[in-house]
Design a protein around this motif. Structure first.
Motif, PDB file in Angstrom:
ATOM      1  N   VAL A  35       0.814  -1.214   0.000  1.00 41.03           N
ATOM      2  CA  VAL A  35       0.000   0.000   0.000  1.00 41.03           C
ATOM      3  C   VAL A  35       0.847   1.263   0.000  1.00 41.03           C
ATOM      4  CG1 VAL A  35      -2.031  -1.071   1.026  1.00 41.03           C
ATOM      5  CG2 VAL A  35      -0.305  -0.064   2.521  1.00 41.03           C
ATOM      6  N   ARG A  36       0.292   2.270  -0.699  1.00 40.69           N
ATOM      7  CA  ARG A  36       0.846   3.611  -0.785  1.00 40.69           C
ATOM      8  C   ARG A  36      -0.299   4.622  -0.740  1.00 40.69           C
ATOM      9  NH1 ARG A  36       6.101   3.924  -2.261  1.00 40.69           N
ATOM     10  NH2 ARG A  36       7.091   1.996  -2.964  1.00 40.69           N
ATOM     11  N   ARG A  37       0.065   5.902  -0.791  1.00 43.07           N
ATOM     12  CA  ARG A  37      -0.914   6.978  -0.755  1.00 43.07           C
ATOM     13  C   ARG A  37      -1.075   7.591  -2.141  1.00 43.07           C
ATOM     14  NH1 ARG A  37      -3.968   8.328   3.609  1.00 43.07           N
ATOM     15  NH2 ARG A  37      -2.151   8.548   4.986  1.00 43.07           N
ATOM     16  N   VAL A  43      -5.666   5.203   0.382  1.00 43.50           N
ATOM     17  CA  VAL A  43      -4.691   4.117   0.506  1.00 43.50           C
ATOM     18  C   VAL A  43      -4.923   3.169  -0.663  1.00 43.50           C
ATOM     19  CG1 VAL A  43      -3.796   2.258   1.948  1.00 43.50           C
ATOM     20  CG2 VAL A  43      -4.698   4.339   3.014  1.00 43.50           C
ATOM     21  N   ARG A  62       1.996   8.857  -6.069  1.00 42.70           N
ATOM     22  CA  ARG A  62       1.439   9.988  -5.310  1.00 42.70           C
ATOM     23  C   ARG A  62       0.963  11.128  -6.207  1.00 42.70           C
ATOM     24  NH1 ARG A  62       7.029  10.338  -4.506  1.00 42.70           N
ATOM     25  NH2 ARG A  62       7.979  12.198  -5.409  1.00 42.70           N
ATOM     26  N   THR A  83      -8.086   0.330  -4.433  1.00 45.56           N
ATOM     27  CA  THR A  83      -7.875   0.827  -3.081  1.00 45.56           C
ATOM     28  C   THR A  83      -7.760  -0.350  -2.122  1.00 45.56           C
ATOM     29  OG1 THR A  83     -10.235   0.936  -2.576  1.00 45.56           O
ATOM     30  CG2 THR A  83      -9.215   2.919  -3.551  1.00 45.56           C
ATOM     31  N   LEU A 101       3.236  -1.977   4.343  1.00 45.47           N
ATOM     32  CA  LEU A 101       3.367  -0.528   4.249  1.00 45.47           C
ATOM     33  C   LEU A 101       4.629  -0.191   3.453  1.00 45.47           C
ATOM     34  CD1 LEU A 101       2.725   0.312   8.028  1.00 45.47           C
ATOM     35  CD2 LEU A 101       1.024   0.253   6.172  1.00 45.47           C
ATOM     36  N   LEU A 106       0.709   6.191   6.730  1.00 40.55           N
ATOM     37  CA  LEU A 106      -0.472   5.440   6.310  1.00 40.55           C
ATOM     38  C   LEU A 106      -1.232   4.812   7.476  1.00 40.55           C
ATOM     39  CD1 LEU A 106       1.120   3.463   3.338  1.00 40.55           C
ATOM     40  CD2 LEU A 106      -0.400   5.427   3.145  1.00 40.55           C
ATOM     41  N   ASP A 109      -5.043   5.518   8.509  1.00 32.10           N
ATOM     42  CA  ASP A 109      -5.990   5.163   7.458  1.00 32.10           C
ATOM     43  C   ASP A 109      -6.038   3.658   7.219  1.00 32.10           C
ATOM     44  OD1 ASP A 109      -6.865   7.749   7.062  1.00 32.10           O
ATOM     45  OD2 ASP A 109      -5.355   8.169   5.539  1.00 32.10           O
ATOM     46  N   VAL A 110      -4.894   2.988   7.315  1.00 36.05           N
ATOM     47  CA  VAL A 110      -4.888   1.533   7.194  1.00 36.05           C
ATOM     48  C   VAL A 110      -5.707   0.914   8.326  1.00 36.05           C
ATOM     49  CG1 VAL A 110      -3.441  -0.536   7.389  1.00 36.05           C
ATOM     50  CG2 VAL A 110      -2.750   1.340   5.883  1.00 36.05           C
ATOM     51  N   GLN A 135       2.143   2.357  12.967  1.00 36.58           N
ATOM     52  CA  GLN A 135       1.018   1.420  12.993  1.00 36.58           C
ATOM     53  C   GLN A 135       0.777   0.903  14.411  1.00 36.58           C
ATOM     54  OE1 GLN A 135      -0.584   0.787   9.814  1.00 36.58           O
ATOM     55  NE2 GLN A 135      -2.168   0.395  11.327  1.00 36.58           N
TER      56      GLN A 135
END
Length: 218
Positions: A35-37, A43, A62, A83, A101, A106, A109-110, A135
């Motif tokens: 996952v990335r932004r 996400v 991004r 997503t 990650l 993140l 939101d994760v 996290q």
């Protein structure tokens, strides 16, 4: 022993896509995704910092909105960059998710996505100790520290972070390593196994899971 589908069995299906997740879920205990932004704060599920390798487009992840990423064709398959929420919703009951990650910032939101979609089982991993600290502070989900060298340092870092598991490269794994990890209360999931010989070696060492590119290696 858990079978963990690396990027949704990237050796067989278009990586990190809904199609891969759905197909892998029939064979795997957990599906691993990266996952990335996105530019608009979503996400999104994609491994690389750029879209160049997996799509016909160029540029940093991004720089694209989630909608823009969803318009890109992944590896000519017709599948799109989804997503994290969509991936979690695509998982059938009984199949867990391993969220890796790929950058910091993140965690909240994760955690929110995982709480909202309530997967059967979730594990959050990263090579970046800072991302795992974020996290951990966001709470709620077991952590796994990824590493490919320095096995003793990797175990120490995982303990310091309060991890539930370590994800070492399979070449680091032997019986002594697994025993030490288990004594520390850490499960061992070896990555990325993409041939039968390395799978056999990891199994003989007593690992708890194999992170694999194709289901025949589990």
């Amino acid at each position: 022993m858990d079978c963990i589908a690396h990027r949704g069995f990237a050796g067989r299906y278009p990586e990190n896509t809904l199609g891969a997740v759905r197909a892998a879920a029939g064979h795997a205990d957990l599906v691993e995704v990266d996952v990335r932004r996105s530019a608009d704060g979503e996400v999104v599920v994609v491994h690389d910092e750029t879209v160049d390798r997996v799509t016909g487009a160029t540029g940093a992840v991004r720089e694209f909105t989630a909608e823009g990423l969803a318009a890109l064709d992944v590896l000519g398959s017709g599948e799109r960059i989804p997503t994290l929420a969509a991936v979690c919703q695509a998982l059938p009951p009984g199949v867990g998710i391993n969220v890796e990650l790929k950058e910091r910032g993140l965690a909240a939101d994760v955690a929110a996505v995982l709480a909202e979609t309530d997967p059967n089982r979730a594990l959050v991993s990263s090579f970046d100790a800072g991302a795992l600290r974020e996290q951990r502070d966001a709470g709620g989900w077991p952590l796994a520290y990824l590493f490919e060298d320095g096995p003793e340092a990797g175990l120490d870092r995982a303990r310091d972070l309060g991890c539930a598991a370590v994800h070492p490269h399979w070449r680091l794994v032997d019986g002594a390593f697994v025993a030490t990890a288990h004594e520390a209360g850490l499960a061992v999931n070896a990555w990325t196994v993409d041939d039968a010989a390395s799978a056999r070696r990891a199994r003989r060492a007593g690992v708890d899971g194999l992170i694999v590119d194709s289901p025949e290696f589990c």
